[in-house]
Design a protein around this motif. Structure first.
Motif, mmCIF file in Angstrom:
data_model
loop_
_atom_site.group_PDB
_atom_site.id
_atom_site.type_symbol
_atom_site.label_atom_id
_atom_site.label_comp_id
_atom_site.label_asym_id
_atom_site.label_seq_id
_atom_site.Cartn_x
_atom_site.Cartn_y
_atom_site.Cartn_z
ATOM 1 N N ARG A 232 35.774 -2.738 -33.316
ATOM 2 C CA ARG A 232 34.340 -1.734 -32.436
ATOM 3 C C ARG A 232 33.208 -1.958 -32.875
ATOM 4 N N ARG A 233 33.627 -1.210 -34.446
ATOM 5 C CA ARG A 233 32.545 -1.073 -35.427
ATOM 6 C C ARG A 233 31.294 -2.318 -35.330
ATOM 7 N N THR A 234 31.866 -3.790 -35.655
ATOM 8 C CA THR A 234 31.282 -4.600 -35.883
ATOM 9 C C THR A 234 30.580 -4.594 -34.928
ATOM 10 N N LEU A 235 30.676 -4.769 -33.864
ATOM 11 C CA LEU A 235 30.037 -4.952 -31.999
ATOM 12 C C LEU A 235 29.023 -3.637 -32.448
ATOM 13 N N GLU A 236 29.518 -2.319 -32.715
ATOM 14 C CA GLU A 236 28.170 -1.523 -32.732
ATOM 15 C C GLU A 236 27.134 -1.930 -33.638
ATOM 16 N N LEU A 237 27.489 -2.230 -34.617
ATOM 17 C CA LEU A 237 26.135 -2.269 -35.682
ATOM 18 C C LEU A 237 25.537 -3.996 -34.926
ATOM 19 N N LEU A 238 26.530 -5.447 -34.515
ATOM 20 C CA LEU A 238 25.397 -6.056 -33.829
ATOM 21 C C LEU A 238 24.397 -5.194 -33.111
ATOM 22 N N GLY A 239 24.913 -4.802 -31.990
ATOM 23 C CA GLY A 239 23.785 -4.359 -30.875
ATOM 24 C C GLY A 239 24.600 -5.628 -29.813
ATOM 25 N N THR A 240 23.694 -4.683 -28.453
ATOM 26 C CA THR A 240 24.265 -4.988 -27.028
ATOM 27 C C THR A 240 23.556 -6.425 -27.143
ATOM 28 N N ASP A 241 22.470 -6.246 -27.481
ATOM 29 C CA ASP A 241 21.143 -7.893 -27.333
ATOM 30 C C ASP A 241 21.928 -8.823 -28.125
ATOM 31 N N ASP A 242 22.646 -8.720 -28.905
ATOM 32 C CA ASP A 242 23.373 -10.438 -29.444
ATOM 33 C C ASP A 242 24.532 -9.934 -29.558
ATOM 34 N N VAL A 243 25.183 -9.759 -28.101
ATOM 35 C CA VAL A 243 26.451 -10.139 -28.350
ATOM 36 C C VAL A 243 25.802 -11.162 -27.025
ATOM 37 N N THR A 244 26.402 -12.691 -27.880
ATOM 38 C CA THR A 244 26.160 -13.887 -26.856
ATOM 39 C C THR A 244 27.653 -13.563 -26.350
ATOM 40 N N SER A 245 27.692 -15.497 -26.296
ATOM 41 C CA SER A 245 29.207 -15.804 -25.406
ATOM 42 C C SER A 245 30.092 -16.601 -27.350
ATOM 43 N N PHE A 246 29.514 -16.110 -27.979
ATOM 44 C CA PHE A 246 30.216 -16.389 -28.985
ATOM 45 C C PHE A 246 30.315 -15.633 -29.518
ATOM 46 N N VAL A 247 29.780 -14.413 -29.606
ATOM 47 C CA VAL A 247 30.286 -13.176 -30.488
ATOM 48 C C VAL A 247 31.648 -12.628 -29.324
ATOM 49 N N LEU A 248 30.922 -12.676 -27.694
ATOM 50 C CA LEU A 248 32.512 -12.595 -27.137
ATOM 51 C C LEU A 248 33.333 -13.385 -26.767
ATOM 52 N N HIS A 249 33.598 -14.190 -27.294
ATOM 53 C CA HIS A 249 34.577 -14.943 -27.484
ATOM 54 C C HIS A 249 35.147 -15.150 -28.236
ATOM 55 N N ALA A 250 34.412 -14.397 -29.676
ATOM 56 C CA ALA A 250 35.587 -14.066 -31.054
ATOM 57 C C ALA A 250 36.031 -12.507 -31.028
ATOM 58 N N ALA A 251 35.583 -11.677 -29.766
ATOM 59 C CA ALA A 251 35.626 -10.227 -29.462
ATOM 60 C C ALA A 251 37.081 -10.415 -29.544
ATOM 61 N N SER A 252 37.076 -10.842 -28.217
ATOM 62 C CA SER A 252 38.145 -11.151 -27.060
ATOM 63 C C SER A 252 39.615 -11.990 -27.829
ATOM 64 N N THR A 253 39.330 -12.779 -28.845
ATOM 65 C CA THR A 253 40.156 -12.911 -29.123
ATOM 66 C C THR A 253 40.770 -11.714 -30.231
ATOM 67 N N VAL A 254 40.123 -10.531 -30.388
ATOM 68 C CA VAL A 254 40.579 -10.131 -31.135
ATOM 69 C C VAL A 254 42.579 -9.024 -30.760
ATOM 70 N N VAL A 255 41.727 -9.031 -29.075
ATOM 71 C CA VAL A 255 42.932 -8.415 -28.671
ATOM 72 C C VAL A 255 43.905 -9.514 -27.799
ATOM 73 N N ALA A 256 43.718 -10.434 -27.824
ATOM 74 C CA ALA A 256 43.726 -11.740 -27.236
ATOM 75 C C ALA A 256 45.578 -11.385 -28.355
ATOM 76 N N VAL A 257 45.796 -11.187 -29.502
ATOM 77 C CA VAL A 257 46.296 -12.092 -30.528
ATOM 78 C C VAL A 257 47.202 -10.333 -30.422
ATOM 79 N N VAL A 258 47.532 -9.214 -30.219
ATOM 80 C CA VAL A 258 48.077 -8.096 -30.520
ATOM 81 C C VAL A 258 49.737 -8.378 -29.768
ATOM 82 N N PRO A 259 50.295 -8.292 -31.278
ATOM 83 C CA PRO A 259 51.727 -8.513 -30.521
ATOM 84 C C PRO A 259 52.229 -8.119 -29.637
ATOM 85 N N GLN A 260 53.865 -8.355 -28.713
ATOM 86 C CA GLN A 260 53.713 -7.500 -27.569
ATOM 87 C C GLN A 260 54.837 -6.566 -28.141
#
Length: 283
Positions: A232-260
């Motif tokens: 979350r801190r990383t995304l906030e520092l980057l800013g909304t305008d720079d959240v490209t599909s590449f950044v969003l994909h990396a961000a989605s991977t973070v939550v995808a690996v939460v252990p069951q």
């Protein structure tokens, strides 16, 4: 590299392509075809980066068709760019690997931008498919080719035609993170250190993705709260305008690996994070 907001880039490229179409002679020489293919490729890439996948696929098809008339090096370049972007849209992995094969066939494996990029796409795709050995072999081949690249490519940290060491380290960080390699942490730190302070917007987006690799490793290891907070801190520092599909994909991977076994305990934080990304649950 893209240093302006994507909507502006897309608009400018669209106008430029229309103008080019109007002034190109009917009997198009190879030089005209190269310029046309490059501009179509960049428009397809910008559209895909902005999340406009349908329009992006249309322009990739056009770029491939025009590149065929411009020479093998342009065929290789278009295929390698499309392979990289396709990993983030995401497109089927067999299609990605087919584009990689097209790029390497056209480049004949010679040390060039397209070969290096295509090998990175192969490593990424194979990691996603669970082929760790194949993925690491592609990384090693990319490193070998990188050492053979001319300085005009490796020293270029600004233009889209460059392939500086930051790209090499970024790819290794990404693949090691996805594969849960024991050296992932070191690869992440090496990549982060390669991005100098006062960097361009493009470099800032690239660096943010590596910080998201760090968050992914933290979450996968069971440190879910800190990993999500770091992301979350990383995304906030980057800013909304720079959240490209590449950044969003990396961000989605973070939550995808939460252990069951950690999901229930951290469900509120996971839901909040997914809502921040506007990700559907279970993505």
């Amino acid at each position: 590299m893209v240093s302006h907001p994507l909507p502006q880039v897309i608009g400018d490229l669209s106008v430029d392509i229309l103008t080019l179409q109007e002034i190109m002679p009917k009997q198009r020489a190879t030089g005209w075809a190269r310029v046309n293919a490059e501009m179509m490729m960049f428009l397809a890439y910008a559209l895909g980066s902005a999340g406009h996948t349908r329009q992006s696929h249309h322009w990739w098809s056009s770029a491939r068709r025009v590149a065929a008339a411009a020479g093998d090096d342009m065929v290789a370049l278009v295929a390698s760019f499309e392979a990289i972007l396709g990993l983030y849209e995401p497109r089927p992995l067999p299609l990605i690997l087919a584009r990689v094969d097209s790029a390497l066939k056209a480049s004949r494996g010679m040390p060039c931008h397209a070969t290096t990029k295509a090998l990175g796409a192969r490593a990424h795709a194979l990691a996603l498919m669970g082929d760790r050995q194949g993925s690491f072999e592609a990384l090693d081949e990319q490193a070998r080719v990188y050492k053979l690249l001319p300085g005009s490519i490796t020293d270029d940290e600004v233009s889209v035609w460059g392939w500086p060491v930051q790209r090499l380290l970024h790819t290794r960080s990404l693949v090691y993170t996805l594969a849960d390699h024991p050296a992932a942490g070191q690869a992440q730190q090496d990549s982060i250190a390669a991005y100098a302070p006062g960097r361009s917007r493009h470099a800032a987006r690239q660096s943010a993705q590596v910080h998201l690799h760090v968050a992914t490793s933290a979450v996968r290891s069971g440190d879910v709260s800190e990993g999500l907070a770091y992301a979350r801190r990383t995304l906030e520092l980057l800013g909304t305008d720079d959240v490209t599909s590449f950044v969003l994909h990396a961000a989605s991977t973070v939550v995808a690996v939460v252990p069951q076994n950690e999901l229930r305990a951290h469900l509120p934080a996971v839901i909040e994070y997914r809502e921040k990304l506007a990700l559907p649950r279970g993505s």
